[in-house]
Design a protein around this motif. Sequence first.
Motif, PDB file in Angstrom:
ATOM      1  N   SER A  62       0.850  -1.196   0.000  1.00  0.00           N
ATOM      2  CA  SER A  62       0.000   0.000   0.000  1.00  0.00           C
ATOM      3  C   SER A  62       0.882   1.240   0.000  1.00  0.00           C
ATOM      4  CB  SER A  62      -0.930   0.009   1.220  1.00  0.00           C
ATOM      5  OG  SER A  62      -0.181  -0.036   2.418  1.00  0.00           O
ATOM      6  N   PHE A  63       0.459   2.254  -0.729  1.00  0.00           N
ATOM      7  CA  PHE A  63       1.235   3.483  -0.894  1.00  0.00           C
ATOM      8  C   PHE A  63       1.208   4.307   0.387  1.00  0.00           C
ATOM      9  CE2 PHE A  63       1.418   8.012  -2.141  1.00  0.00           C
ATOM     10  CZ  PHE A  63       2.672   8.030  -2.727  1.00  0.00           C
ATOM     11  N   LYS A  64       2.404   4.806   0.780  1.00  0.00           N
ATOM     12  CA  LYS A  64       2.501   5.668   1.953  1.00  0.00           C
ATOM     13  C   LYS A  64       2.918   7.096   1.578  1.00  0.00           C
ATOM     14  CE  LYS A  64       4.105   3.774   5.804  1.00  0.00           C
ATOM     15  NZ  LYS A  64       4.981   3.018   6.751  1.00  0.00           N
ATOM     16  N   ARG A  65       3.962   7.209   0.756  1.00  0.00           N
ATOM     17  CA  ARG A  65       4.452   8.542   0.404  1.00  0.00           C
ATOM     18  C   ARG A  65       5.568   8.412  -0.635  1.00  0.00           C
ATOM     19  NH1 ARG A  65       6.596   6.879   5.082  1.00  0.00           N
ATOM     20  NH2 ARG A  65       8.888   6.931   5.304  1.00  0.00           N
ATOM     21  N   VAL A  66       5.990   9.549  -1.194  1.00  0.00           N
ATOM     22  CA  VAL A  66       7.203   9.650  -2.004  1.00  0.00           C
ATOM     23  C   VAL A  66       8.215  10.451  -1.196  1.00  0.00           C
ATOM     24  CG1 VAL A  66       8.251  10.559  -4.109  1.00  0.00           C
ATOM     25  CG2 VAL A  66       5.987   9.500  -4.204  1.00  0.00           C
ATOM     26  N   GLN A  67       9.460   9.972  -1.161  1.00  0.00           N
ATOM     27  CA  GLN A  67      10.490  10.718  -0.446  1.00  0.00           C
ATOM     28  C   GLN A  67      11.796  10.666  -1.212  1.00  0.00           C
ATOM     29  OE1 GLN A  67      10.581   8.553   3.331  1.00  0.00           O
ATOM     30  NE2 GLN A  67      12.643   7.824   2.861  1.00  0.00           N
ATOM     31  N   GLN A  68      12.665  11.609  -0.912  1.00  0.00           N
ATOM     32  CA  GLN A  68      13.973  11.680  -1.541  1.00  0.00           C
ATOM     33  C   GLN A  68      14.991  10.903  -0.716  1.00  0.00           C
ATOM     34  OE1 GLN A  68      14.894  13.354  -4.461  1.00  0.00           O
ATOM     35  NE2 GLN A  68      12.716  13.746  -4.815  1.00  0.00           N
ATOM     36  N   VAL A  69      15.887  10.187  -1.409  1.00  0.00           N
ATOM     37  CA  VAL A  69      16.973   9.488  -0.732  1.00  0.00           C
ATOM     38  C   VAL A  69      18.288   9.851  -1.403  1.00  0.00           C
ATOM     39  CG1 VAL A  69      15.485   7.569  -0.065  1.00  0.00           C
ATOM     40  CG2 VAL A  69      16.816   7.427  -2.184  1.00  0.00           C
ATOM     41  N   ALA A  70      19.366   9.759  -0.652  1.00  0.00           N
ATOM     42  CA  ALA A  70      20.708   9.994  -1.187  1.00  0.00           C
ATOM     43  C   ALA A  70      21.623   8.944  -0.578  1.00  0.00           C
ATOM     44  CB  ALA A  70      21.193  11.397  -0.850  1.00  0.00           C
ATOM     45  N   THR A  71      21.943   7.925  -1.368  1.00  0.00           N
ATOM     46  CA  THR A  71      22.789   6.831  -0.908  1.00  0.00           C
ATOM     47  C   THR A  71      23.871   6.584  -1.950  1.00  0.00           C
ATOM     48  OG1 THR A  71      21.581   5.034  -1.999  1.00  0.00           O
ATOM     49  CG2 THR A  71      20.716   5.800   0.129  1.00  0.00           C
ATOM     50  N   PRO A  72      24.910   5.820  -1.616  1.00  0.00           N
ATOM     51  CA  PRO A  72      25.924   5.483  -2.624  1.00  0.00           C
ATOM     52  C   PRO A  72      25.339   4.750  -3.829  1.00  0.00           C
ATOM     53  CG  PRO A  72      26.756   5.018  -0.431  1.00  0.00           C
ATOM     54  CD  PRO A  72      25.303   5.358  -0.268  1.00  0.00           C
ATOM     55  N   ALA A  73      24.217   4.056  -3.646  1.00  0.00           N
ATOM     56  CA  ALA A  73      23.637   3.282  -4.742  1.00  0.00           C
ATOM     57  C   ALA A  73      22.692   4.106  -5.599  1.00  0.00           C
ATOM     58  CB  ALA A  73      22.899   2.067  -4.187  1.00  0.00           C
ATOM     59  N   TYR A  74      22.002   5.072  -5.003  1.00  0.00           N
ATOM     60  CA  TYR A  74      20.973   5.797  -5.752  1.00  0.00           C
ATOM     61  C   TYR A  74      20.644   7.106  -5.049  1.00  0.00           C
ATOM     62  CZ  TYR A  74      16.244   7.050  -7.311  1.00  0.00           C
ATOM     63  OH  TYR A  74      15.147   7.734  -7.780  1.00  0.00           O
ATOM     64  N   THR A  75      20.481   8.174  -5.832  1.00  0.00           N
ATOM     65  CA  THR A  75      20.033   9.463  -5.326  1.00  0.00           C
ATOM     66  C   THR A  75      18.810   9.890  -6.131  1.00  0.00           C
ATOM     67  OG1 THR A  75      22.235  10.151  -4.612  1.00  0.00           O
ATOM     68  CG2 THR A  75      20.623  11.894  -4.991  1.00  0.00           C
ATOM     69  N   GLY A  76      17.709  10.138  -5.447  1.00  0.00           N
ATOM     70  CA  GLY A  76      16.489  10.546  -6.131  1.00  0.00           C
ATOM     71  C   GLY A  76      15.261  10.131  -5.345  1.00  0.00           C
ATOM     72  N   PRO A  77      14.085  10.211  -5.977  1.00  0.00           N
ATOM     73  CA  PRO A  77      12.852   9.866  -5.270  1.00  0.00           C
ATOM     74  C   PRO A  77      12.612   8.357  -5.222  1.00  0.00           C
ATOM     75  CG  PRO A  77      12.354  10.547  -7.503  1.00  0.00           C
ATOM     76  CD  PRO A  77      13.841  10.738  -7.326  1.00  0.00           C
ATOM     77  N   VAL A  78      11.934   7.902  -4.183  1.00  0.00           N
ATOM     78  CA  VAL A  78      11.479   6.517  -4.064  1.00  0.00           C
ATOM     79  C   VAL A  78      10.024   6.536  -3.626  1.00  0.00           C
ATOM     80  CG1 VAL A  78      13.750   5.578  -3.502  1.00  0.00           C
ATOM     81  CG2 VAL A  78      12.236   6.325  -1.653  1.00  0.00           C
ATOM     82  N   ALA A  79       9.298   5.485  -4.004  1.00  0.00           N
ATOM     83  CA  ALA A  79       7.947   5.281  -3.496  1.00  0.00           C
ATOM     84  C   ALA A  79       8.049   4.413  -2.252  1.00  0.00           C
ATOM     85  CB  ALA A  79       7.079   4.599  -4.549  1.00  0.00           C
ATOM     86  N   VAL A  80       7.495   4.885  -1.157  1.00  0.00           N
ATOM     87  CA  VAL A  80       7.524   4.162   0.106  1.00  0.00           C
ATOM     88  C   VAL A  80       6.207   3.399   0.262  1.00  0.00           C
ATOM     89  CG1 VAL A  80       7.727   4.342   2.607  1.00  0.00           C
ATOM     90  CG2 VAL A  80       9.033   5.889   1.122  1.00  0.00           C
ATOM     91  N   CYS A  81       6.313   2.080   0.398  1.00  0.00           N
ATOM     92  CA  CYS A  81       5.131   1.215   0.483  1.00  0.00           C
ATOM     93  C   CYS A  81       5.099   0.485   1.817  1.00  0.00           C
ATOM     94  CB  CYS A  81       5.136   0.153  -0.628  1.00  0.00           C
ATOM     95  SG  CYS A  81       5.611   0.729  -2.268  1.00  0.00           S
ATOM     96  N   GLY A  82       3.936   0.416   2.423  1.00  0.00           N
ATOM     97  CA  GLY A  82       3.732  -0.492   3.531  1.00  0.00           C
ATOM     98  C   GLY A  82       3.490  -1.886   3.000  1.00  0.00           C
ATOM     99  N   ALA A  83       3.747  -2.910   3.815  1.00  0.00           N
ATOM    100  CA  ALA A  83       3.589  -4.298   3.376  1.00  0.00           C
ATOM    101  C   ALA A  83       2.975  -5.130   4.489  1.00  0.00           C
ATOM    102  CB  ALA A  83       4.939  -4.893   2.960  1.00  0.00           C
ATOM    103  N   ARG A  84       2.120  -6.079   4.084  1.00  0.00           N
ATOM    104  CA  ARG A  84       1.530  -7.040   5.012  1.00  0.00           C
ATOM    105  C   ARG A  84       1.644  -8.443   4.429  1.00  0.00           C
ATOM    106  NH1 ARG A  84      -1.867  -5.094   8.988  1.00  0.00           N
ATOM    107  NH2 ARG A  84      -1.501  -7.188   9.845  1.00  0.00           N
TER     108      ARG A  84
END
Length: 278
Positions: free
Chosen positions: A187-209
């Motif tokens: 289920s969709f929670k939000r979009v947020q920005q991340v900055a890591t050695p692997a990837y910099t940019g937006p991600v979709a944050v999902c809850g899971a059950r």
Amino acid sequence: MKRPLQALAASALLALPAAAAPAPAPVAEPTPIHLKYGVALIGLPIGTATVDGTVGAKDYKLSGTGKLTGIAGVLVDTKGAVTATGNLHDGRVVPSGFAATAGTPHYLLTIRMSEDKNAATQVEINPAYTQTPDRIPITPADKRGIIDPMSSFIMPVPGTGELLGPAACDRTLPLFDGGVRFDINLSFKRVQQVATPAYTGPVAVCGARYRPISGYRPDRPVNKFMIDNKDMEVWLAPVGTTRFVYPHHLAVMSMIGMVTIDATEAAVGAPAKAAAAH
């Protein structure tokens, strides 16, 4: 705890739309994927995993490896490998084969599964799982309308709208690993920005059950814990310029603490892109 966690991660090492989902735009050229993950328990490194493969206009090939490291690796020398192949048809992932091995120097588990039209047509597990009276039987219907955990790693996003919006998360994963049939509801929670050695940019944050269907033992404490577990999350990042996303970060509360799986290296689409970010 092992089986539900492996399934979610492999999930982890997750996620495909339902069979009737609208098709994403086709991939013009095969898109290479190379990912490396670090696995931690309550912040302490306990393992690594890699995923390699290609996603084309009509088919895909994926392979993954994993092993325990650090103190965990000293205590239990555990390694595993998994492969999956299949086709892409009308925006759906249609697996054709799944194979996995996992074990220690003294024990090896192998799983081989043939798939056709999103159904498991043949399953070989060695050694076979113990069939106890309390295990929920797997019916022929449970083997239809499924995807294997490794094939679920690549995630088509239906439609032509925002890639990392609600459409990236709002889906149910009908997973079957040869021994257990279960759903992962995202289920969709939000979009947020991340900055890591692997990837910099937006991600979709999902809850899971986690919802087991068959092949599991309902009275086992780990299964009861996972069914009630609301502390699970996955972050989805783009696969190059395609309409696909992949798990960049997973977090799953276990009975002994939080397990996290984070991409530490990423070459997705154009390999030079990931390196250029840092």
